[in-house]
Design a protein around this motif. Structure first.
Motif, PDB file in Angstrom:
ATOM      1  N   TRP A 113       6.433   9.749  -1.698  1.00  0.00           N
ATOM      2  CA  TRP A 113       5.575   8.597  -1.449  1.00  0.00           C
ATOM      3  C   TRP A 113       6.436   7.343  -1.380  1.00  0.00           C
ATOM      4  O   TRP A 113       7.376   7.163  -2.156  1.00  0.00           O
ATOM      5  CB  TRP A 113       4.538   8.449  -2.560  1.00  0.00           C
ATOM      6  CG  TRP A 113       3.477   9.498  -2.522  1.00  0.00           C
ATOM      7  CD1 TRP A 113       2.228   9.395  -1.972  1.00  0.00           C
ATOM      8  CD2 TRP A 113       3.571  10.823  -3.054  1.00  0.00           C
ATOM      9  NE1 TRP A 113       1.539  10.578  -2.132  1.00  0.00           N
ATOM     10  CE2 TRP A 113       2.341  11.470  -2.781  1.00  0.00           C
ATOM     11  CE3 TRP A 113       4.580  11.533  -3.720  1.00  0.00           C
ATOM     12  CZ2 TRP A 113       2.085  12.783  -3.167  1.00  0.00           C
ATOM     13  CZ3 TRP A 113       4.337  12.836  -4.094  1.00  0.00           C
ATOM     14  CH2 TRP A 113       3.100  13.452  -3.820  1.00  0.00           C
ATOM     15  N   VAL A 114       6.111   6.459  -0.433  1.00  0.00           N
ATOM     16  CA  VAL A 114       6.824   5.193  -0.263  1.00  0.00           C
ATOM     17  C   VAL A 114       5.808   4.065  -0.384  1.00  0.00           C
ATOM     18  O   VAL A 114       4.774   4.080   0.291  1.00  0.00           O
ATOM     19  CB  VAL A 114       7.539   5.122   1.099  1.00  0.00           C
ATOM     20  CG1 VAL A 114       8.260   3.779   1.254  1.00  0.00           C
ATOM     21  CG2 VAL A 114       8.518   6.278   1.246  1.00  0.00           C
ATOM     22  N   THR A 115       6.084   3.085  -1.238  1.00  0.00           N
ATOM     23  CA  THR A 115       5.171   1.969  -1.474  1.00  0.00           C
ATOM     24  C   THR A 115       5.887   0.656  -1.229  1.00  0.00           C
ATOM     25  O   THR A 115       6.960   0.414  -1.788  1.00  0.00           O
ATOM     26  CB  THR A 115       4.644   1.978  -2.920  1.00  0.00           C
ATOM     27  OG1 THR A 115       4.069   3.246  -3.200  1.00  0.00           O
ATOM     28  CG2 THR A 115       3.601   0.893  -3.115  1.00  0.00           C
ATOM     29  N   LYS A 116       5.293  -0.189  -0.400  1.00  0.00           N
ATOM     30  CA  LYS A 116       5.879  -1.506  -0.170  1.00  0.00           C
ATOM     31  C   LYS A 116       5.442  -2.436  -1.290  1.00  0.00           C
ATOM     32  O   LYS A 116       4.255  -2.561  -1.595  1.00  0.00           O
ATOM     33  CB  LYS A 116       5.437  -2.082   1.178  1.00  0.00           C
ATOM     34  CG  LYS A 116       6.120  -3.415   1.496  1.00  0.00           C
ATOM     35  CD  LYS A 116       5.823  -3.865   2.918  1.00  0.00           C
ATOM     36  CE  LYS A 116       6.583  -5.169   3.218  1.00  0.00           C
ATOM     37  NZ  LYS A 116       6.348  -5.634   4.602  1.00  0.00           N
ATOM     38  N   LEU A 154      15.635   0.085  -1.791  1.00  0.00           N
ATOM     39  CA  LEU A 154      14.807   1.200  -2.222  1.00  0.00           C
ATOM     40  C   LEU A 154      14.900   1.335  -3.735  1.00  0.00           C
ATOM     41  O   LEU A 154      15.992   1.536  -4.285  1.00  0.00           O
ATOM     42  CB  LEU A 154      15.271   2.503  -1.562  1.00  0.00           C
ATOM     43  CG  LEU A 154      15.187   2.589  -0.033  1.00  0.00           C
ATOM     44  CD1 LEU A 154      15.628   3.971   0.432  1.00  0.00           C
ATOM     45  CD2 LEU A 154      13.788   2.280   0.460  1.00  0.00           C
ATOM     46  N   ASP A 155      13.769   1.219  -4.401  1.00  0.00           N
ATOM     47  CA  ASP A 155      13.693   1.438  -5.841  1.00  0.00           C
ATOM     48  C   ASP A 155      13.414   2.924  -6.060  1.00  0.00           C
ATOM     49  O   ASP A 155      12.317   3.410  -5.810  1.00  0.00           O
ATOM     50  CB  ASP A 155      12.573   0.581  -6.432  1.00  0.00           C
ATOM     51  CG  ASP A 155      12.512   0.691  -7.951  1.00  0.00           C
ATOM     52  OD1 ASP A 155      13.169   1.594  -8.512  1.00  0.00           O
ATOM     53  OD2 ASP A 155      11.790  -0.106  -8.573  1.00  0.00           O
ATOM     54  N   LEU A 156      14.425   3.659  -6.529  1.00  0.00           N
ATOM     55  CA  LEU A 156      14.335   5.114  -6.658  1.00  0.00           C
ATOM     56  C   LEU A 156      14.022   5.558  -8.084  1.00  0.00           C
ATOM     57  O   LEU A 156      14.283   6.713  -8.443  1.00  0.00           O
ATOM     58  CB  LEU A 156      15.644   5.759  -6.178  1.00  0.00           C
ATOM     59  CG  LEU A 156      16.105   5.418  -4.757  1.00  0.00           C
ATOM     60  CD1 LEU A 156      17.363   6.207  -4.396  1.00  0.00           C
ATOM     61  CD2 LEU A 156      15.017   5.685  -3.741  1.00  0.00           C
ATOM     62  N   ALA A 157      13.437   4.675  -8.891  1.00  0.00           N
ATOM     63  CA  ALA A 157      13.168   4.999 -10.295  1.00  0.00           C
ATOM     64  C   ALA A 157      12.303   6.243 -10.438  1.00  0.00           C
ATOM     65  O   ALA A 157      12.439   7.002 -11.413  1.00  0.00           O
ATOM     66  CB  ALA A 157      12.499   3.809 -10.982  1.00  0.00           C
ATOM     67  N   VAL A 206       9.994   4.254  -4.060  1.00  0.00           N
ATOM     68  CA  VAL A 206       9.973   5.633  -3.570  1.00  0.00           C
ATOM     69  C   VAL A 206       9.740   6.560  -4.752  1.00  0.00           C
ATOM     70  O   VAL A 206      10.352   6.396  -5.812  1.00  0.00           O
ATOM     71  CB  VAL A 206      11.298   5.999  -2.859  1.00  0.00           C
ATOM     72  CG1 VAL A 206      11.210   7.382  -2.237  1.00  0.00           C
ATOM     73  CG2 VAL A 206      11.642   4.956  -1.802  1.00  0.00           C
ATOM     74  N   ALA A 207       8.848   7.541  -4.575  1.00  0.00           N
ATOM     75  CA  ALA A 207       8.530   8.471  -5.648  1.00  0.00           C
ATOM     76  C   ALA A 207       8.465   9.887  -5.105  1.00  0.00           C
ATOM     77  O   ALA A 207       8.033  10.105  -3.955  1.00  0.00           O
ATOM     78  CB  ALA A 207       7.192   8.105  -6.297  1.00  0.00           C
ATOM     79  N   MET A 211       0.849  -1.186   0.000  1.00  0.00           N
ATOM     80  CA  MET A 211       0.000   0.000   0.000  1.00  0.00           C
ATOM     81  C   MET A 211       0.891   1.243   0.000  1.00  0.00           C
ATOM     82  O   MET A 211       1.873   1.316   0.732  1.00  0.00           O
ATOM     83  CB  MET A 211      -0.882   0.017   1.248  1.00  0.00           C
ATOM     84  CG  MET A 211      -1.901  -1.109   1.287  1.00  0.00           C
ATOM     85  SD  MET A 211      -3.165  -0.952   0.005  1.00  0.00           S
ATOM     86  CE  MET A 211      -4.028   0.500   0.563  1.00  0.00           C
ATOM     87  N   PRO A 212       0.543   2.240  -0.817  1.00  0.00           N
ATOM     88  CA  PRO A 212       1.355   3.446  -0.840  1.00  0.00           C
ATOM     89  C   PRO A 212       1.134   4.285   0.412  1.00  0.00           C
ATOM     90  O   PRO A 212       0.035   4.359   0.937  1.00  0.00           O
ATOM     91  CB  PRO A 212       0.875   4.179  -2.091  1.00  0.00           C
ATOM     92  CG  PRO A 212      -0.528   3.703  -2.291  1.00  0.00           C
ATOM     93  CD  PRO A 212      -0.547   2.282  -1.816  1.00  0.00           C
ATOM     94  N   THR A 213       2.180   4.884   0.896  1.00  0.00           N
ATOM     95  CA  THR A 213       2.065   5.785   2.040  1.00  0.00           C
ATOM     96  C   THR A 213       2.780   7.077   1.708  1.00  0.00           C
ATOM     97  O   THR A 213       3.793   7.075   0.998  1.00  0.00           O
ATOM     98  CB  THR A 213       2.697   5.172   3.303  1.00  0.00           C
ATOM     99  OG1 THR A 213       4.086   4.946   3.066  1.00  0.00           O
ATOM    100  CG2 THR A 213       2.027   3.871   3.668  1.00  0.00           C
ATOM    101  N   ASN A 214       2.263   8.179   2.245  1.00  0.00           N
ATOM    102  CA  ASN A 214       2.915   9.465   2.089  1.00  0.00           C
ATOM    103  C   ASN A 214       3.419   9.887   3.456  1.00  0.00           C
ATOM    104  O   ASN A 214       2.627  10.259   4.314  1.00  0.00           O
ATOM    105  CB  ASN A 214       1.915  10.501   1.552  1.00  0.00           C
ATOM    106  CG  ASN A 214       2.606  11.829   1.233  1.00  0.00           C
ATOM    107  OD1 ASN A 214       3.785  11.981   1.490  1.00  0.00           O
ATOM    108  ND2 ASN A 214       1.858  12.764   0.676  1.00  0.00           N
ATOM    109  N   PRO A 215       4.741   9.803   3.711  1.00  0.00           N
ATOM    110  CA  PRO A 215       5.258  10.127   5.031  1.00  0.00           C
ATOM    111  C   PRO A 215       4.886  11.524   5.498  1.00  0.00           C
ATOM    112  O   PRO A 215       4.734  11.773   6.672  1.00  0.00           O
ATOM    113  CB  PRO A 215       6.775   9.990   4.863  1.00  0.00           C
ATOM    114  CG  PRO A 215       6.948   9.084   3.699  1.00  0.00           C
ATOM    115  CD  PRO A 215       5.781   9.366   2.796  1.00  0.00           C
ATOM    116  N   ASP A 216       4.777  12.463   4.581  1.00  0.00           N
ATOM    117  CA  ASP A 216       4.476  13.842   4.935  1.00  0.00           C
ATOM    118  C   ASP A 216       3.774  14.475   3.755  1.00  0.00           C
ATOM    119  O   ASP A 216       4.369  14.633   2.693  1.00  0.00           O
ATOM    120  CB  ASP A 216       5.784  14.586   5.261  1.00  0.00           C
ATOM    121  CG  ASP A 216       5.531  16.019   5.717  1.00  0.00           C
ATOM    122  OD1 ASP A 216       4.418  16.522   5.516  1.00  0.00           O
ATOM    123  OD2 ASP A 216       6.474  16.609   6.270  1.00  0.00           O
ATOM    124  N   SER A 217       2.512  14.840   3.944  1.00  0.00           N
ATOM    125  CA  SER A 217       1.733  15.331   2.813  1.00  0.00           C
ATOM    126  C   SER A 217       2.336  16.578   2.207  1.00  0.00           C
ATOM    127  O   SER A 217       2.062  16.909   1.054  1.00  0.00           O
ATOM    128  CB  SER A 217       0.296  15.612   3.277  1.00  0.00           C
ATOM    129  OG  SER A 217       0.299  16.577   4.329  1.00  0.00           O
TER     130      SER A 217
END
Length: 400
Positions: A12-15, A58-61, A29-30, A1-7
């Motif tokens: 955004w970080v997605t597992k 971490l996939d930083l693509a 990571v996006a 599920m994608p999460t946004n550590p700080d709006s």
């Protein structure tokens, strides 16, 4: 599920669930990794790791920007993971991001492995596969020699690899992965950094797998009183939290805004940074290890010196930038009077005066701290080794 550590941070970080990551956490990571999103990234990454995971990729693509603060955040995450024997690896960095990682991330052991598959392989290889040219049967001397030539953050790898190899061979475990998992789980149960448990395991007299108890007849003492740290909760039995309490108490006595605590490193020698407050992350990155302690460490006596006399130009620059002009050093001594660590408080005066009362209070902190550390190594450390021995014996019995 994608999460946004700080709006507000646009990160955004997605597992990645269902992909072939198995025992390595794979996160996509996006967005932009900068000072605004650094704390959120750290929380998102560390919040996904379980005891069975070997590390994080971490996939930083989809990361469009990485600032110097972002690189420091990655370095802090990598250091936190390394303390429990895990590794952080990066994959799919865009060209600009990849250049920043290459130029700034090298001292922090941050590497862009290109494809995700290569990063996953790197995590598994470096955390669990011991170097076959480093065998514990050759003694700790060879492991130490290998470690001395590595950057500070990487110096524990030969030590952990040697402990994994010895644990696997002693208890006839199926592979290095199994041995590493047992080592890690024991360290986590006792809030103990894996390098400390690995060193204790290799230094202790070997236990035969047939022994039911590794240290028969030992008596578990109660922890000695430490009045200066009685108020805070949560440090009891926790090595790192206790050291932080020691530093906090020393800074309070000296009315200091910043300081750091080092302990003698019994693996590669010198001093290892264990706790710091009020200093930038680049101090931690640069001074994880100090190979040649200052004379005050060997003298065993409290001392104050002007930071113009600081021999390391990088440290001198950091201290000046932060406005500090002098440092007070408090050695920690064992029961035989030998130095085992140093607490340093930083000051903005050229020559801060220390009163007789302050010095008396600091001596009490040093005495109580040293007694607690001695108890910890005789009690909690041996508890962790006993647990490791019992779990390894059980694993061996289950397979035979």
């Amino acid at each position: 599920m994608p999460t946004n550590p700080d709006s507000a941070s646009h990160l955004w970080v997605t597992k990645r669930v269902g992909e072939s990551a198995r025992d390595v956490v794979l996160l996509g990571v996006a967005g932009e990794l900068d000072a605004c999103s650094a704390v959120g990234l750290r929380e998102a990454v560390l919040g996904t790791v379980t005891p069975a995971d070997r590390g994080v990729v971490l996939d930083l693509a989809d990361v469009t920007l990485v600032s110097a603060a972002g690189i420091r955040a990655l370095g802090e995450v990598a250091a936190t993971l390394a303390n429990t024997g895990r590794r952080l690896a990066l994959a799919n960095c865009r060209h600009t991001v990849g250049e920043i990682v290459r130029q700034i991330g090298a001292p922090l052991a941050l590497v862009n492995h290109g494809a995700v598959a290569a990063a996953l392989a790197a995590v598994r290889d470096e955390t669990t596969t011991p170097d076959r040219t480093v065998e514990p049967s050759q003694g700790l001397a060879l492991l130490r020699e290998r470690a001395r030539h590595l950057p500070g953050a990487l110096r524990t790898r030969p030590l952990i690899a040697g402990a994994v190899s010895e644990l696997r061979d002693r208890y006839d475990l199926p592979d290095s992965d199994s041995a590493f998992l047992l080592l890690r789980l024991s360290s986590q149960q006792y809030n103990l950094k894996i390098r400390l448990l690995a060193l204790a395991f290799l230094n202790a007299p070997p236990a035969h797998p047939d022994q039911q108890t590794w240290f028969p007849g030992r008596v578990r003492d109660t922890a000695p009183p430490v009045p200066f740290a009685d108020a805070p909760r949560g440090w009891r039995g926790n090595h790192g939290a206790f050291l932080s309490a020691v530093l906090t108490a020393s800074m309070s006595i000296m009315d200091s805004e910043a300081g750091y605590l080092q302990l003698a490193d019994h693996f590669v020698g010198g001093l290892r940074l264990e706790s710091q407050q009020g200093l930038p992350s680049r101090f931690t990155e640069r001074f994880t290890y100090v190979d040649e302690p200052l004379p005050a460490f060997g003298s065993g006596a409290q001392s104050t010196r002007n930071l113009n006399d600081e021999p390391d130009a990088t440290a001198r620059s950091i201290f000046r930038t932060e406005g500090f002009r002098s440092v007070h050093s408090l050695p920690l001594l064992d029961e035989d009077g030998q130095p085992i660590g140093m607490v340093s408080t930083l000051h903005k005066d050229d020559e801060p005066r220390t009163s007789s009362a302050q010095r008396t209070e600091l001596r009490a902190v040093a005495r109580q701290s040293s007694a607690w550390l001695d108890w910890y190594h005789r009690t909690i450390m041996l508890d962790a080794l006993e647990r490791l021995h019992n779990v390894a014996r059980t694993s061996m019995a289950d397979r035979h």
